[in-house]
Write an enzyme that holds these catalytic residues in place. Structure first.
Site, mmCIF file in Angstrom:
data_model
loop_
_atom_site.group_PDB
_atom_site.id
_atom_site.type_symbol
_atom_site.label_atom_id
_atom_site.label_comp_id
_atom_site.label_asym_id
_atom_site.label_seq_id
_atom_site.Cartn_x
_atom_site.Cartn_y
_atom_site.Cartn_z
ATOM 1 N N CYS A 180 -53.837 -10.714 32.666
ATOM 2 C CA CYS A 180 -55.037 -11.562 32.650
ATOM 3 C C CYS A 180 -56.007 -11.133 33.758
ATOM 4 C CB CYS A 180 -54.662 -13.036 32.745
ATOM 5 S SG CYS A 180 -56.006 -14.133 32.308
ATOM 6 N N HIS A 185 -50.151 -13.980 29.193
ATOM 7 C CA HIS A 185 -49.322 -14.233 30.377
ATOM 8 C C HIS A 185 -47.830 -14.138 30.091
ATOM 9 C CE1 HIS A 185 -52.615 -15.548 32.963
ATOM 10 N NE2 HIS A 185 -53.127 -16.134 31.896
ATOM 11 N N GLU A 219 -45.549 -13.991 32.116
ATOM 12 C CA GLU A 219 -44.808 -14.755 33.131
ATOM 13 C C GLU A 219 -44.674 -16.225 32.759
ATOM 14 O OE1 GLU A 219 -47.840 -13.707 33.282
ATOM 15 O OE2 GLU A 219 -49.132 -14.968 34.526
#
Lengths: 294, 203
Positions: free
Chosen positions: B89, B182, B184
């Site tokens: 991002c 994302h 994560e």
């Protein structure tokens, strides 16, 4: 296939704000200063809390013109406040396209019994808390981010410290309990057993937790970070000081390097006057903002 | 088979740029995959790393801190000399050579043109399962938050993922890996595992 407004997307934006500083701004010029200084978001207001406190009367959601002007000025997320329980102000803010709504005790509450049911919204909400039970009640209602209440507009960090320590203390206590003790604890906290069990298992809140209410210096910001905050809101502290751009940059640096006293010493130099502070004890109990909400 | 080779060798030390943003989540993903995760807040902490992740966060904030803290020159050097860097991002925006909608400086090491906040404001953020060939058959849960996209890429850049409408959202150029979404924020570790494979190849 494409799903908007999900819990993951709402709580995810809060994750992206971590380690950052969210600054209160009342004009597009201030929003620009905040963005240039490295703010990770701005809170669009008509008046900062120090002025709301000084002016008295009913404090409401900002004029949409003010909020839209900020949204057009900066590329970072723009937040705005609605009154506690005022779900129509929240609907208006969502329609305007703000990125985050703060259901805030800084404004005059619209409902003395109920907060907004935040699950109904696609925009994520942040809410204030003084202790773990209050934090978990707000998360049950759909808050995707939590912050301490502190005592906004005072430039006095003492209440934010109290609230952050109380939340952390509540978390440590939950971790120390046996499984069979959690139901009674949930009842005492006024929070759901599911969330209480989650905190017991993980040792942290299920959403991001920021500090707010009284941050005036880089050291204040780093203090809150060392106490366990994941980022910081600065309300009146920046634009009520004598040199807002310098102070804004210094607080951004302090939140990133909160564990490094040498950096903190460096960034704390020559910032001019901090905002004038107020002793919490000098405020009549009925004028305290932190006691709003339940 | 390659991954097994990675696991028996020395534990990989992967830095995560921890100036602002979601760095703790990346650390968890790396640790679950058997790598060591190291928070990087000062330029000297870039030494002795096998790779670096630039996490999601606010681009302008991370950019301001990168430039103020003297990271930029060192990271540009590393990025052009084969040091593995994974940008998610905001990290993707910071690695791109060409960014529309940004006044601040980027590291500018990857031959892509990106646009910030392509989908609009937070109400337009979304999640969607994506088929990503390098990760295998099972769709990958991609979370887009005020996300950028890749508008253009030079021929040396391999596009790894598209949205159903054809817009590019993940890419690799040798040692550089980027995603507009994302990884994560999900418990699916395949994207991080793919980055560790790149590290194994370049170290």
């Amino acid at each position: 296939m494409e799903r908007t407004g999900t819990w993951k997307v709402k709580s995810g934006l809060a994750q992206m704000l971590k380690g950052g500083v969210i600054m209160d701004v009342v004009t597009p010029e201030q929003a620009r200063i905040a963005e240039d200084a490295g703010a990770c978001a701005v809170m669009a207001l008509e008046r900062v809390p120090a002025d709301i406190r000084a002016d008295g009367g009913v404090a409401r959601m900002a004029d949409p013109t003010v909020i839209s002007a900020m949204m057009e000025t900066v590329s970072i997320p723009v937040m705005a406040k609605c009154r506690i329980g005022h779900f129509v102000e929240a609907q208006v803010l969502q329609a305007l396209g703000v990125d985050f709504i703060d259901e805030s005790e800084v404004l005059t509450p619209a409902d003395e019994s109920h907060h907004v049911w935040k699950h109904d919204f696609k925009v994520p909400f942040v809410c204030g808390c003084r202790d773990l039970g209050e934090a978990l009640r707000r998360i049950s209602e759909g808050a995707a981010m939590i912050r301490t209440k502190g005592e906004a507009g005072t430039g006095n960090i003492v209440e934010a410290v109290r609230h952050m320590r109380t939340v952390q203390d509540g978390i440590r206590r939950l971790q120390s309990l046996q499984k069979e003790e959690l139901a009674a604890e949930a009842k005492m906290l006024g929070a759901s057993l599911e969330l209480v069990t989650g905190v017991h298992n993980t040792g942290k809140l299920p959403v991001v937790n920021f500090a707010a209410g009284g941050v005036a210096t880089p050291a204040d910001a780093a203090l809150m970070m060392q106490l366990g905050a994941e980022g910081v809101f600065v309300g009146s502290g920046i634009f009520k000081s004598s040199d807002p751009p310098a102070r804004a940059k210094a607080i951004v640096q302090a939140v990133t390097h909160y564990q490094d006293p040498a950096v903190l010493a460096q960034v704390s130099r020559a910032l001019g006057e901090a905002m004038p502070g107020i002793d919490i004890k000098a405020i009549p109990p009925e004028e305290l903002l932190a006691t709003r909400g339940w | 088979m390659e991954r097994e080779t990675t696991n028996v060798s020395r534990k990989k030390r992967v830095g995560i740029l921890a100036l602002q943003g979601a760095f703790a989540e990346h650390a968890l993903s790396l640790q679950k995959l058997g790598a060591e995760a190291i928070a990087v807040r000062q330029p000297h902490e870039l030494k002795k790393l096998d790779g670096l992740i630039i996490p999601g966060g606010e681009t302008t904030t991370i950019s301001y801190l990168l430039m103020a803290d003297g990271f930029a020159k060192l990271l540009r050097e590393l990025g052009t000399k084969g040091f593995p860097i994974f940008g998610t991002c905001a990290g993707m925006i910071l690695l791109a050579k060409n960014v529309s909608g940004l006044n601040t400086d980027t590291l500018g090491v990857m031959d892509i043109k990106v646009e910030r906040n392509f989908f609009g404001r937070q109400v337009n953020s979304f999640e969607i399962p994506l088929r990503i060939a390098v990760l295998g058959e099972i769709p990958y849960p991609a979370v887009f938050i005020r996300a950028p996209v890749i508008l253009e890429a030079e021929t040396e850049v391999e596009i790894l993922a598209h949205l159903p409408n054809g817009i590019s959202v993940a890419a690799r150029q040798g040692n550089l890996l980027v995603s507009a979404f994302h990884p994560e924020l999900t418990s699916d570790r395949r994207f991080h595992s793919y980055f560790l494979d790149i590290i194994a190849r370049y170290s």
